[in-house]
Design an enzyme around this catalytic site. Structure first.
Site, short mmCIF file in Angstrom:
data_model
loop_
_atom_site.label_atom_id
_atom_site.label_comp_id
_atom_site.label_asym_id
_atom_site.label_seq_id
_atom_site.Cartn_x
_atom_site.Cartn_y
_atom_site.Cartn_z
N GLU A 1 0.79 -1.24 0.00
CA GLU A 1 0.00 0.00 0.00
C GLU A 1 0.83 1.29 0.00
O GLU A 1 0.86 2.02 1.00
CB GLU A 1 -0.94 0.00 1.21
CG GLU A 1 -1.91 -1.16 1.23
CD GLU A 1 -2.94 -1.05 2.37
OE1 GLU A 1 -2.80 -0.16 3.21
OE2 GLU A 1 -3.86 -1.87 2.40
N GLU B 1 -5.40 -8.69 1.18
CA GLU B 1 -5.89 -8.35 2.53
C GLU B 1 -7.37 -8.07 2.48
O GLU B 1 -7.86 -7.34 1.61
CB GLU B 1 -5.20 -7.09 3.09
CG GLU B 1 -3.83 -7.30 3.62
CD GLU B 1 -3.23 -6.02 4.25
OE1 GLU B 1 -4.00 -5.16 4.71
OE2 GLU B 1 -2.00 -5.92 4.26
C1 BGC Z 1 -2.28 -2.66 6.12
C2 BGC Z 1 -2.15 -3.42 7.42
C3 BGC Z 1 -3.15 -2.92 8.41
C4 BGC Z 1 -4.53 -3.18 7.87
C5 BGC Z 1 -5.67 -2.74 8.77
C6 BGC Z 1 -3.69 -2.37 5.73
O1 BGC Z 1 -3.79 -1.04 5.40
O2 BGC Z 1 -1.55 -3.28 5.11
O3 BGC Z 1 -0.84 -3.29 7.87
O4 BGC Z 1 -3.00 -3.46 9.67
O5 BGC Z 1 -4.70 -2.52 6.64
O6 BGC Z 1 -5.63 -1.38 9.01
#
Ligand code: BGC
Length: 463
Positions: A168, A357
Site C-alpha cells: 500500500e 488483505e
Molecule cells: C495494512 C495493514 C493494516 C490493515 C488494517 C492495511 O492497510 O496493510 O498493515 O493493519 O490494513 O488497518
C-alpha cells in the site's frame, strides 16, 4: 443455495497475511537496526495509548508456534514481510546474518509444513538510518531499495516463489509524509509528492529486479483500494470531489504501473510531481506484474469541502452516516470488494488479481478460552461471497488472504482494534483461536457451506 471453497476452483490461493513490525517484536535483538516505526512509536501522543511494537506478538520467538497454528487451521498460504533493518541494520551495506537466519527459519518451517510463503518486501518499516538521509523523499531510495530487493532475492529467492514489492504505497506515503500520522511523521505536499514518486519508481524497479534474478518467481505488488461514492449523488461538486479522492487513493500508484502515468486528469495537483521526474522516469514507472494485490476493507463517501487544502474534499466517516461499522470506523459493505475487483478488471491489462488483505476489527467477546467473534465470521462470509460473485462474472481473481492471523499492533491505533483470527494475550503471549479462525479452517477443509443468500446483489441495493 450454498457455496463452498470448491466453487473457487482448485488453484485458488487461500491465505492469511501479516507484517513484520506488527507482530515480530524483538525490536533490537540479534543485531537488528532501528526502523522508523521504532523511533516514531517513542514519540509521545503519536500512537493510541503510547503503544509500540517492541514486543508485539513476539513472533520472532513464537514463529514456530504461529506457523504450526496456520497449519492446524488448514491455511495453505502465509503472507509476511521482511523487516529491512533486521537483515540490513543500516539499510544498505553489511548484512546481519542473524536476521537472515530468522527468515530462513520461518521460510523453511513453512515449507516443511507444506505452507507456501508469500513475501512482502516492504511493509512500512524503513531503516531509521535511511530516514536520516531523507527516506522516501530522497531519490537515492531507488538505489537503497534495489539493494534491499536484491538481498532478499539472493537469500530467499531459491525457496520463495511469490513476492510482493510494496504494501500500500498510498498509505505509507500519504499517512507518513503528508498527514504525519504514521512514521516518519512528515507533513506537507512537497515531501509527499517526492516520496510518492520514488515509491512508484521502486514498485516497478523492484518487480524488474526480482524477475531478472529469478524469472521463475511470481511478482506482484499490493494496493489499498476502496470503492468511492459521492456523498450526494445529485451534487456535481461532490461528484468531482469523489473523483479526486478516487484518483488519490485508488489510481495514483496503480496507473503509472500500468503505463498510464499519474491520474492528473482528475487531480491536477499531481502535475507537480513533474518537479521530481527525471528523463525516462515515465517509462520506468511501468512494469507488467504477474499479479496485483488488492487490499479492500470498505467503501468511502466523499463530499466537497472547500476548506480542505489541495483536494477540496473530505471523507464522511461511517459512524457519522449511521451505518454498520468496524472499530476502525470503516463501513461494513461487502459489495465494496466486488466493485473494486470489477474496476481493476476493467483496466483490461492486469494479469491476475489476488486479494492480499481483507478483514475486520470488532470488539470480540472473550470467555474461558472461547472467543465468539460472530461479527467477523459474518463479515468474512459476506466479503468472500462477493469475491465469488466477481469471479463468476469473469474477473481473474485467484486468491484471498485474510488480514490477519494474530491480534497485533495496528499502527497509529496501537493494540486497540483487533483484526486477528487468533486472539493474543499480550501479557502471557498465549494464543487462542477465535470462532472466525475455526470457521475459516472448516471452510478450507471444504466441510462447510455458506448460504448464497449472502451474495444476493439486491440486499445491498446500489452496486
Ligand atoms: C495494512 C495493514 C493494516 C490493515 C488494517 C492495511 O492497510 O496493510 O498493515 O493493519 O490494513 O488497518
Amino acid at each position: 443455495m450454498l457455496f463452498t471453497k470448491n466453487d473457487f476452483g482448485a488453484d485458488f490461493k487461500w491465505g492469511v497475511s501479516t507484517a513484520a513490525y506488527q507482530i515480530e517484536g524483538a525490536h533490537n535483538a540479534d543485531g537488528k537496526g532501528p526502523s522508523i516505526w521504532d523511533t516514531f512509536t517513542q514519540r509521545k501522543k503519536k500512537i493510541f495509548n503510547n503503544d509500540h511494537g517492541n514486543i508485539a506478538c513476539d513472533y520472532y520467538k513464537h514463529y514456530a508456534e504461529d506457523i504450526a497454528l496456520i497449519y492446524k487451521l488448514n491455511i495453505p498460504n502465509h503472507r509476511f514481510s521482511i523487516s529491512w533493518s533486521r537483515i540490513l541494520p543500516n539499510g544498505i551495506g553489511a548484512v546481519n546474518h542473524k536476521g537472515i537466519d530468522f527468515y530462513n527459519r520461518v521460510i523453511d518451517f513453512c515449507l516443511e509444513l507444506g505452507i507456501e510463503p508469500w513475501i512482502t518486501i516492504y511493509h512500512w518499516d524503513l531503516p531509521e538510518a535511511l530516514q536520516q538521509k531523507g527516506g522516501w523523499a530522497n531519490r537515492e531510495i531507488i538505489h537503497w531499495f534495489s539493494y534491499f530487493v536484491d538481498c532478499c532475492i539472493k537469500h530467499f529467492g531459491d525457496r520463495v516463489k511469490y513476492w510482493m514489492v510494496l504494501n500500500e504505497p498510498m498509505v505509507f506515503t500519504g499517512a507518513g509524509y503528508f498527514l504525519g500520522v504514521h512514521a516518519p511523521g512528515k507533513k506537507g505536499l512537497s515531501s509527499f509528492l517526492a516520496a510518492a514518486h520514488h515509491a512508484a519508481m521502486c514498485q516497478a524497479e523492484g518487480g524488474r529486479i526480482i524477475k531478472s534474478l529469478r524469472s521463475d518467481c511470481k511478482v506482484g505488488t499490493t494496493f489499498s483500494y476502496s470503492h468511492i461514492e459521492p456523498y450526494r449523488h445529485y451534487d456535481e461538486r461532490d461528484n468531482k470531489a469523489a473523483a479526486k479522492v478516487d484518483a488519490l487513493l485508488n489510481r495514483m500508484f496503480l496507473e503509472p504501473l500500468l503505463g498510464m502515468g499519474y491520474p492528473t486528469d482528475a487531480l491536477k495537483i499531481l502535475e507537480r510531481i513533474d518537479r521530481f521526474m527525471h528523463p525516462h522516469d515515465e517509462k520506468k514507472l511501468a512494469f507488467d506484474m504477474d499479479f496485483i494485490g488488492l487490499q479492500n476493507y470498505t467503501r468511502e463517501f466523499v463530499s466537497y469541502a472547500p476548506l480542505m487544502p489541495f483536494v477540496k474534499a473530505k471523507i464522511i466517516k461511517a459512524s457519522k452516516r449511521n451505518v454498520e461499522h468496524t472499530l476502525m470506523d470503516w463501513e461494513v459493505y461487502p459489495p465494496s470488494i466486488y466493485n473494486a475487483l470489477k474496476r481493476l478488471h476493467s483496466y483490461g491489462t492486469i494479469n491476475e488479481i489476488i486479494v492480499t488483505e481483507n478483514g475486520a476489527a470488532f470488539n470480540d467477546s472473550y470467555e474461558e478460552d472461547r472467543v465468539d467473534d460472530y461479527k467477523r465470521v459474518k463479515f468474512l462470509q459476506d466479503y468472500i461471497a462477493q469475491v465469488l460473485l466477481a469471479k463468476r462474472e469473469g474477473v481473474n481473481v485467484n486468491g484471498y488472504f485474510i488480514w490477519t492471523l494474530l491480534d497485533n499492533f495496528e499502527w497509529a491505533e496501537g493494540y486497540y482494534p483487533k483484526f486477528g483470527l487468533v486472539n493474543v494475550d499480550f501479557k502471557t503471549q498465549r494464543r487462542t483461536v477465535k470462532n472466525s479462525g475455526r470457521w475459516f479452517s472448516q471452510f478450507l477443509q471444504n466441510t462447510l457451506s455458506v448460504s448464497k443468500e449472502v451474495w444476493n446483489k439486491e440486499r445491498y441495493g446500489l452496486i
